[in-house]
Every structure is written in structure tokens, then in C-alpha cells.
Design a protein around this motif. Sequence first.
Motif, PDB file in Angstrom:
ATOM      1  N   LEU A  29       0.834  -1.213   0.000  1.00 19.96           N
ATOM      2  CA  LEU A  29       0.000   0.000   0.000  1.00 19.96           C
ATOM      3  C   LEU A  29       0.867   1.260   0.000  1.00 19.96           C
ATOM      4  CD1 LEU A  29      -2.796  -1.097   2.495  1.00 19.96           C
ATOM      5  CD2 LEU A  29      -2.760  -1.301   0.008  1.00 19.96           C
ATOM      6  N   GLY A  30       1.984   1.179  -0.721  1.00 20.51           N
ATOM      7  CA  GLY A  30       2.947   2.277  -0.746  1.00 20.51           C
ATOM      8  C   GLY A  30       2.552   3.454  -1.613  1.00 20.51           C
ATOM      9  N   SER A  31       1.551   3.294  -2.446  1.00 13.84           N
ATOM     10  CA  SER A  31       1.080   4.401  -3.283  1.00 13.84           C
ATOM     11  C   SER A  31      -0.284   4.837  -2.769  1.00 13.84           C
ATOM     12  CB  SER A  31       0.954   3.961  -4.742  1.00 13.84           C
ATOM     13  OG  SER A  31       2.205   3.549  -5.240  1.00 13.84           O
ATOM     14  N   TRP A  32      -0.573   6.127  -2.877  1.00 14.03           N
ATOM     15  CA  TRP A  32      -1.885   6.618  -2.462  1.00 14.03           C
ATOM     16  C   TRP A  32      -2.235   7.866  -3.243  1.00 14.03           C
ATOM     17  CZ3 TRP A  32      -1.701  11.558  -0.645  1.00 14.03           C
ATOM     18  CH2 TRP A  32      -0.493  12.001  -0.105  1.00 14.03           C
ATOM     19  N   ALA A  58      -7.377  -3.831  -7.246  1.00 14.77           N
ATOM     20  CA  ALA A  58      -7.463  -3.960  -5.784  1.00 14.77           C
ATOM     21  C   ALA A  58      -7.076  -2.648  -5.124  1.00 14.77           C
ATOM     22  CB  ALA A  58      -6.560  -5.078  -5.302  1.00 14.77           C
ATOM     23  N   LEU A  59      -7.988  -2.105  -4.305  1.00 13.35           N
ATOM     24  CA  LEU A  59      -7.761  -0.820  -3.642  1.00 13.35           C
ATOM     25  C   LEU A  59      -8.155  -0.914  -2.177  1.00 13.35           C
ATOM     26  CD1 LEU A  59      -9.539   1.401  -6.324  1.00 13.35           C
ATOM     27  CD2 LEU A  59      -7.079   1.058  -6.096  1.00 13.35           C
ATOM     28  N   THR A  60      -7.526  -0.083  -1.376  1.00 10.10           N
ATOM     29  CA  THR A  60      -7.895   0.083   0.025  1.00 10.10           C
ATOM     30  C   THR A  60      -8.277   1.537   0.197  1.00 10.10           C
ATOM     31  OG1 THR A  60      -6.377  -1.664   0.714  1.00 10.10           O
ATOM     32  CG2 THR A  60      -7.107  -0.126   2.413  1.00 10.10           C
ATOM     33  N   VAL A  61      -9.515   1.781   0.613  1.00  9.05           N
ATOM     34  CA  VAL A  61     -10.053   3.137   0.686  1.00  9.05           C
ATOM     35  C   VAL A  61     -10.250   3.522   2.146  1.00  9.05           C
ATOM     36  CG1 VAL A  61     -11.963   4.648   0.027  1.00  9.05           C
ATOM     37  CG2 VAL A  61     -11.203   2.835  -1.546  1.00  9.05           C
ATOM     38  N   LEU A  62      -9.568   4.588   2.566  1.00  8.00           N
ATOM     39  CA  LEU A  62      -9.721   5.126   3.916  1.00  8.00           C
ATOM     40  C   LEU A  62     -10.738   6.257   3.872  1.00  8.00           C
ATOM     41  CD1 LEU A  62      -9.003   5.765   6.869  1.00  8.00           C
ATOM     42  CD2 LEU A  62      -7.033   7.057   5.998  1.00  8.00           C
ATOM     43  N   HIS A  63     -11.852   6.074   4.556  1.00  8.56           N
ATOM     44  CA  HIS A  63     -12.878   7.118   4.674  1.00  8.56           C
ATOM     45  C   HIS A  63     -12.440   8.005   5.838  1.00  8.56           C
ATOM     46  CE1 HIS A  63     -17.082   8.537   5.744  1.00  8.56           C
ATOM     47  NE2 HIS A  63     -16.908   8.929   4.492  1.00  8.56           N
ATOM     48  N   VAL A  64     -11.889   9.161   5.532  1.00  5.15           N
ATOM     49  CA  VAL A  64     -11.255  10.017   6.529  1.00  5.15           C
ATOM     50  C   VAL A  64     -12.202  10.468   7.644  1.00  5.15           C
ATOM     51  CG1 VAL A  64     -10.005  12.189   6.888  1.00  5.15           C
ATOM     52  CG2 VAL A  64      -9.449  10.737   4.911  1.00  5.15           C
ATOM     53  N   PRO A  65     -13.451  10.886   7.360  1.00  5.99           N
ATOM     54  CA  PRO A  65     -14.289  11.405   8.443  1.00  5.99           C
ATOM     55  C   PRO A  65     -14.514  10.457   9.620  1.00  5.99           C
ATOM     56  CG  PRO A  65     -15.229  11.989   6.327  1.00  5.99           C
ATOM     57  CD  PRO A  65     -14.097  11.034   6.058  1.00  5.99           C
ATOM     58  N   ASP A  66     -14.635   9.148   9.358  1.00  4.18           N
ATOM     59  CA  ASP A  66     -14.953   8.242  10.465  1.00  4.18           C
ATOM     60  C   ASP A  66     -13.978   7.078  10.645  1.00  4.18           C
ATOM     61  OD1 ASP A  66     -15.590   6.567   8.382  1.00  4.18           O
ATOM     62  OD2 ASP A  66     -17.708   6.424   8.841  1.00  4.18           O
ATOM     63  N   GLY A  67     -12.903   7.031   9.875  1.00  7.21           N
ATOM     64  CA  GLY A  67     -11.909   5.981  10.050  1.00  7.21           C
ATOM     65  C   GLY A  67     -12.333   4.614   9.562  1.00  7.21           C
ATOM     66  N   VAL A  72     -11.667  -2.876  -1.467  1.00  7.33           N
ATOM     67  CA  VAL A  72     -12.579  -2.887  -2.607  1.00  7.33           C
ATOM     68  C   VAL A  72     -11.891  -3.418  -3.857  1.00  7.33           C
ATOM     69  CG1 VAL A  72     -13.838  -0.901  -1.664  1.00  7.33           C
ATOM     70  CG2 VAL A  72     -12.067  -0.515  -3.376  1.00  7.33           C
ATOM     71  N   ARG A  73     -12.723  -3.666  -4.837  1.00  2.00           N
ATOM     72  CA  ARG A  73     -12.256  -4.036  -6.181  1.00  2.00           C
ATOM     73  C   ARG A  73     -12.915  -3.081  -7.158  1.00  2.00           C
ATOM     74  NH1 ARG A  73      -9.327  -7.490  -8.699  1.00  2.00           N
ATOM     75  NH2 ARG A  73      -9.866  -8.296 -10.734  1.00  2.00           N
ATOM     76  N   ALA A  74     -12.097  -2.402  -7.953  1.00  7.73           N
ATOM     77  CA  ALA A  74     -12.621  -1.499  -8.973  1.00  7.73           C
ATOM     78  C   ALA A  74     -13.318  -2.322 -10.048  1.00  7.73           C
ATOM     79  CB  ALA A  74     -11.495  -0.664  -9.573  1.00  7.73           C
ATOM     80  N   LYS A  75     -14.574  -1.989 -10.333  1.00 10.21           N
ATOM     81  CA  LYS A  75     -15.361  -2.729 -11.312  1.00 10.21           C
ATOM     82  C   LYS A  75     -15.507  -1.989 -12.632  1.00 10.21           C
ATOM     83  CE  LYS A  75     -17.038  -6.226 -10.152  1.00 10.21           C
ATOM     84  NZ  LYS A  75     -16.483  -7.543 -10.307  1.00 10.21           N
ATOM     85  N   TRP A  76     -15.521  -0.656 -12.575  1.00 13.63           N
ATOM     86  CA  TRP A  76     -15.635   0.134 -13.795  1.00 13.63           C
ATOM     87  C   TRP A  76     -14.974   1.488 -13.574  1.00 13.63           C
ATOM     88  CZ3 TRP A  76     -18.069   4.735 -13.052  1.00 13.63           C
ATOM     89  CH2 TRP A  76     -18.991   4.839 -12.022  1.00 13.63           C
TER      90      TRP A  76
END
Length: 112
Positions: A29-32, A58-67, A72-76
Motif C-alpha cells: 500500500l505504498g502508493s496513495w 485492488a484498492l484500500t479506501v480510507l474514509h477520513v471522516p470516520d476511520g 474494494v475491487r474497482a469494477k468500472w
Amino acid sequence: MSEAAWIDRRIEPRAPVSDRVRVFYGPNLGSWWDATMRDVSASGLKLEIPALVPLPKALTVLHVPDGQVFIVRAKWRNHDMVGCKINQKHSLETETDPAFAQIKAAWLSLKT
């Protein structure tokens, strides 16, 4: 097609949002990239991220407001919009797995 003739065939309702997220990807997860979450449902989310950013599936999404962290997997992808299927959800408030340490550190610095 008139608005009255349009039928929403989605399985789940989507909630429109405009929340700050950080999308992590790549080895360790070295790129963001910072992005905006545009809508969310129980099983998916839509991100707005510049089309010039090359994203893997393959992505890891951090929702900043609530942690919240979404694996996820990008579908489109359509220009700046990316539709993703949620595979896992984690809360950084309670997560103790050391694999989330880097993301938790980023969240603590971003949420202030």
C-alpha cells in the motif's frame, strides 16, 4: 426519457456523499491518492479520482471522516469516476491488526 419513466433497478439504495478519502494501492500500500467518495451503498461505492491516476483493480479506501477502511475491487471506470465493490469493511477505532498500522497513522494525521 422523462424522469417519470425512469426506473431505478439498483439492488441497494445509494446514499450520495461528498466525503474525503485516501485511496491506497500497490505493493505494501505504498502508493496513495486523495479522492472524493461520491456515493455509497451496502456493497459498493463510487469514487471521484483524476483519470490520469493509474489504478489497479485492488484498492484500500480510507474514509477520513470516520476511520472506516474499505477493501474494494474497482469494477468500472468512466473518466474521473470509479465504481467499486466492497469486499471488506474495517473500523480503525477498533482494528488491532498490525496490517492496518500504516493506514491508521495516516488517518490520525488526516482527521485533525
